[in-house]
Design a protein around this motif. Structure first.
Motif, PDB file in Angstrom:
ATOM      1  N   MET A   1       0.588  -1.542  -0.093  1.00 14.01           N
ATOM      2  CA  MET A   1       0.492  -0.203   0.165  1.00 14.01           C
ATOM      3  C   MET A   1       0.989   0.991  -0.120  1.00 14.01           C
ATOM      4  SD  MET A   1      -3.357   0.733  -0.181  1.00 14.01           S
ATOM      5  CE  MET A   1      -3.900  -0.858   0.437  1.00 14.01           C
ATOM      6  N   ASP A   2       2.002   1.635   0.478  1.00 16.72           N
ATOM      7  CA  ASP A   2       2.736   2.258   0.698  1.00 16.72           C
ATOM      8  C   ASP A   2       3.722   3.142  -0.662  1.00 16.72           C
ATOM      9  OD1 ASP A   2       4.186   4.550   2.610  1.00 16.72           O
ATOM     10  OD2 ASP A   2       5.537   3.183   1.714  1.00 16.72           O
ATOM     11  N   ARG A   3       3.728   1.899  -1.195  1.00 19.10           N
ATOM     12  CA  ARG A   3       4.330   1.870  -2.107  1.00 19.10           C
ATOM     13  C   ARG A   3       3.403   3.213  -3.541  1.00 19.10           C
ATOM     14  NH1 ARG A   3       7.355  -3.778  -4.424  1.00 19.10           N
ATOM     15  NH2 ARG A   3       8.276  -1.771  -6.606  1.00 19.10           N
ATOM     16  N   ILE A   4       2.097   2.245  -2.921  1.00 18.15           N
ATOM     17  CA  ILE A   4       1.139   2.647  -3.952  1.00 18.15           C
ATOM     18  C   ILE A   4       0.989   3.870  -4.250  1.00 18.15           C
ATOM     19  CG2 ILE A   4      -1.347   2.235  -4.563  1.00 18.15           C
ATOM     20  CD1 ILE A   4      -1.094  -0.545  -4.759  1.00 18.15           C
ATOM     21  N   ALA A   5       1.313   4.377  -3.058  1.00 16.11           N
ATOM     22  CA  ALA A   5       0.759   5.769  -2.227  1.00 16.11           C
ATOM     23  C   ALA A   5       2.038   6.232  -2.652  1.00 16.11           C
ATOM     24  CB  ALA A   5       0.376   5.448  -0.807  1.00 16.11           C
ATOM     25  N   ARG A   6       3.241   6.459  -2.378  1.00 17.56           N
ATOM     26  CA  ARG A   6       4.190   7.098  -3.011  1.00 17.56           C
ATOM     27  C   ARG A   6       4.015   7.289  -4.493  1.00 17.56           C
ATOM     28  NH1 ARG A   6       8.289   7.769   1.361  1.00 17.56           N
ATOM     29  NH2 ARG A   6       7.322   6.758   3.217  1.00 17.56           N
ATOM     30  N   ALA A   7       3.522   6.272  -5.100  1.00 16.74           N
ATOM     31  CA  ALA A   7       3.711   6.322  -6.567  1.00 16.74           C
ATOM     32  C   ALA A   7       2.602   7.579  -6.467  1.00 16.74           C
ATOM     33  CB  ALA A   7       3.731   5.298  -7.501  1.00 16.74           C
ATOM     34  N   ILE A   8       1.606   7.652  -6.622  1.00 19.00           N
ATOM     35  CA  ILE A   8       0.510   8.561  -6.397  1.00 19.00           C
ATOM     36  C   ILE A   8       0.896   9.649  -6.294  1.00 19.00           C
ATOM     37  CG2 ILE A   8      -1.782   8.946  -5.638  1.00 19.00           C
ATOM     38  CD1 ILE A   8      -2.178   5.841  -5.546  1.00 19.00           C
ATOM     39  N   CYS A   9       1.263  10.290  -4.939  1.00 21.08           N
ATOM     40  CA  CYS A   9       1.784  11.002  -4.557  1.00 21.08           C
ATOM     41  C   CYS A   9       3.295  11.859  -5.352  1.00 21.08           C
ATOM     42  CB  CYS A   9       2.696  10.869  -2.952  1.00 21.08           C
ATOM     43  SG  CYS A   9       3.481  12.947  -2.401  1.00 21.08           S
ATOM     44  N   GLN A  10       3.465  10.904  -5.956  1.00 19.13           N
ATOM     45  CA  GLN A  10       4.665  11.367  -7.081  1.00 19.13           C
ATOM     46  C   GLN A  10       4.326  11.937  -8.003  1.00 19.13           C
ATOM     47  OE1 GLN A  10       8.398   9.501  -6.701  1.00 19.13           O
ATOM     48  NE2 GLN A  10       8.650  10.617  -8.734  1.00 19.13           N
ATOM     49  N   GLU A  11       2.865  11.364  -8.044  1.00 13.62           N
ATOM     50  CA  GLU A  11       2.271  12.285  -9.471  1.00 13.62           C
ATOM     51  C   GLU A  11       1.389  13.745  -9.710  1.00 13.62           C
ATOM     52  OE1 GLU A  11       2.988  10.947 -13.429  1.00 13.62           O
ATOM     53  OE2 GLU A  11       5.056   9.981 -11.856  1.00 13.62           O
ATOM     54  N   LYS A  12       1.077  13.098  -7.988  1.00 12.47           N
ATOM     55  CA  LYS A  12       0.006  14.594  -7.450  1.00 12.47           C
ATOM     56  C   LYS A  12       1.086  15.876  -7.896  1.00 12.47           C
ATOM     57  CE  LYS A  12      -3.319  13.730  -4.563  1.00 12.47           C
ATOM     58  NZ  LYS A  12      -3.779  13.727  -3.344  1.00 12.47           N
ATOM     59  N   CYS A  13       2.126  15.289  -7.111  1.00  8.94           N
ATOM     60  CA  CYS A  13       2.841  16.365  -6.586  1.00  8.94           C
ATOM     61  C   CYS A  13       3.213  17.190  -7.951  1.00  8.94           C
ATOM     62  CB  CYS A  13       4.574  16.167  -5.291  1.00  8.94           C
ATOM     63  SG  CYS A  13       3.077  15.689  -4.477  1.00  8.94           S
ATOM     64  N   ALA A  14       3.876  16.245  -8.801  1.00 12.71           N
ATOM     65  CA  ALA A  14       4.301  16.621  -9.563  1.00 12.71           C
ATOM     66  C   ALA A  14       3.927  17.303 -10.967  1.00 12.71           C
ATOM     67  CB  ALA A  14       5.777  14.774 -10.964  1.00 12.71           C
ATOM     68  N   PHE A  15       2.595  16.673 -10.816  1.00 11.95           N
ATOM     69  CA  PHE A  15       1.445  17.454 -11.631  1.00 11.95           C
ATOM     70  C   PHE A  15       1.266  18.942 -11.036  1.00 11.95           C
ATOM     71  CE2 PHE A  15      -2.922  19.153 -12.309  1.00 11.95           C
ATOM     72  CZ  PHE A  15      -2.965  18.810 -14.215  1.00 11.95           C
ATOM     73  N   LEU A  16       1.547  19.278  -9.608  1.00 12.18           N
ATOM     74  CA  LEU A  16       1.591  20.682  -9.838  1.00 12.18           C
ATOM     75  C   LEU A  16       2.712  21.582  -9.197  1.00 12.18           C
ATOM     76  CD1 LEU A  16      -0.471  20.075  -6.390  1.00 12.18           C
ATOM     77  CD2 LEU A  16      -1.325  20.903  -8.143  1.00 12.18           C
TER      78      LEU A  16
END
Length: 59
Positions: A1-16
């Motif tokens: 779960m942590d790896r999935i959350a970190r990947a999502i976080c990375q993409e969301k933050c990169a978008f911003l």
């Protein structure tokens, strides 16, 4: 779960145009998951992704 959350976080933050909030290089001492993350937070989205994958029969 942590790896999935970190990947999502990375993409969301990169978008911003920001670094991922789990990267302690940029955010030393900040907790992960970040309690100030926009809702739904990255962990909540990761849980939804994991549930959908389990429902689809994918490990």
């Amino acid at each position: 779960m942590d790896r999935i959350a970190r990947a999502i976080c990375q993409e969301k933050c990169a978008f911003l145009g920001e670094p991922p909030c789990w990267d302690r290089t940029y955010f030393p001492g900040e907790p992960w998951p970040n309690p100030d993350c926009d809702e739904p937070g990255c962990m909540a989205i990761a849980e939804a992704v994991a549930a959908a994958l389990l429902e689809a029969g994918k490990p």
